[in-house]
Write an enzyme that holds these catalytic residues in place. Sequence first.
Site, short mmCIF file in Angstrom:
data_model
loop_
_atom_site.label_atom_id
_atom_site.label_comp_id
_atom_site.label_asym_id
_atom_site.label_seq_id
_atom_site.Cartn_x
_atom_site.Cartn_y
_atom_site.Cartn_z
N SER A 61 0.80 -1.24 0.00
CA SER A 61 0.00 0.00 0.00
C SER A 61 0.82 1.28 0.00
CB SER A 61 -0.90 0.03 1.22
OG SER A 61 -2.15 -0.52 0.88
N LYS A 64 0.74 3.34 -2.99
CA LYS A 64 -0.45 4.16 -3.30
C LYS A 64 -0.15 5.65 -3.22
CE LYS A 64 -3.66 0.63 -1.53
NZ LYS A 64 -4.43 0.22 -0.36
N TYR A 189 -1.94 -2.39 -10.73
CA TYR A 189 -2.06 -2.34 -9.27
C TYR A 189 -1.25 -3.46 -8.59
CZ TYR A 189 -4.03 -2.50 -4.59
OH TYR A 189 -4.16 -2.53 -3.23
N TYR A 241 -4.48 2.83 7.65
CA TYR A 241 -5.73 2.08 7.57
C TYR A 241 -6.72 2.61 8.62
CZ TYR A 241 -2.44 -1.04 5.22
OH TYR A 241 -1.46 -1.54 4.43
N VAL A 259 1.14 -3.87 3.71
CA VAL A 259 1.10 -5.19 4.32
C VAL A 259 2.39 -6.00 4.10
CG1 VAL A 259 -1.43 -5.38 4.40
CG2 VAL A 259 -0.17 -6.26 2.40
N1 GLU Z 1 -1.52 -5.60 -2.43
C1 GLU Z 1 -2.25 -5.46 -1.21
C2 GLU Z 1 -3.75 -5.65 -1.44
O1 GLU Z 1 -4.27 -5.12 -2.37
C3 GLU Z 1 -1.97 -4.13 -0.63
C4 GLU Z 1 -2.65 -3.93 0.65
C5 GLU Z 1 -1.92 -3.12 1.62
O2 GLU Z 1 -0.70 -3.04 1.69
O3 GLU Z 1 -2.64 -2.51 2.40
O4 GLU Z 1 -4.40 -6.33 -0.72
#
Ligand code: GLU
Length: 305
Positions: A61, A64, A189, A241, A259
């Site tokens: 994430s 992002k 993604y 989060y 994650v």
């Molecule tokens: N690739 C992970 C997903 O889409 C990223 C989630 C994350 O790091 O929060 O579930």
Amino acid sequence: MQNLLDEAIRYALLYIHEGKTASYIPELGKIDPNQLGVAIVNLEGSQWHSGAYNIAFTMQSISKIAALMLAIMDRGEQYVFNKVGMEPTGDPFNSIIKLETMKTAKPLNPMINAGAIAVDSLILGVNTEDKLSRLISFIRKLCHNDKIWFNEEVYKSENATGYRNRALGNFMKDAGIIEGEVEEVLQLYFKQCAIEVNAIDLAMMGAVLAGDGKSPVTGELLIPKGVARLVKTFMVTCGMYDASGEFAVRVGLPSKSGVGGGIVATVPGKMGIGIFGPALDNKGNSAGGIKILEYISSKLDLSIF
Ligand code: GLU
């Protein structure tokens, strides 16, 4: 500073048994959960590090924030925020519920998976490969590391199991939020989530944000100040989060976790902090990483609040 980082690692190691690696992406489940590392880069480009600071891990994430900055630089703020909102959500990062229950299917913010997938559909490029290579070049610049690439095994593992992200993408395509082919956007993604960095790379990225977009090494402006400000605001409101509120109280620094166990934190006007600690708490944040940041923030009185 060196002593402080060594102490922070020793302190945080006491907490990592509370966490687990992200086994919902099978390849991430294989990582040793006992690793913990930290790096700091200040605005003069000086570095300090301790523990597992040079181990490569996937951004997940954390990518992002880079994708959001690139999409805004490509399309402008107004266009991007037509497709994705600016409000935090109390739901988990991969939740689907709000897409259907809100008045529009516009995802609430660019830090949850739905929002990030929508943002990815806005990045310019002639095809997925071109978009990914533009995003990787941008991340290389922010991290001051020309070797950055994505981890093929982690990408394949998420591609094979990413049913929920496919559901989010398909729902948003149906609602007219996603531009282009859903599967192509999802491929971008999944690959961007698998981009590999280490704690020093993240500390560099945090230092660029701390300096309002300026490289701490060359002084070059890598991101417009307004874009740096905007992304730091999202890091405060949604970067950790649905634990962002408690984190703001306890640490008080714009931060984004992934994650894969990484956290990038930024101390405006001062420094960037990069963390690696793959044992995650029940919200998906690095259990040891949060403790490191609590320790450093309180010892150096860094909270922005
Ligand atoms: N690739 C992970 C997903 O889409 C990223 C989630 C994350 O790091 O929060 O579930």
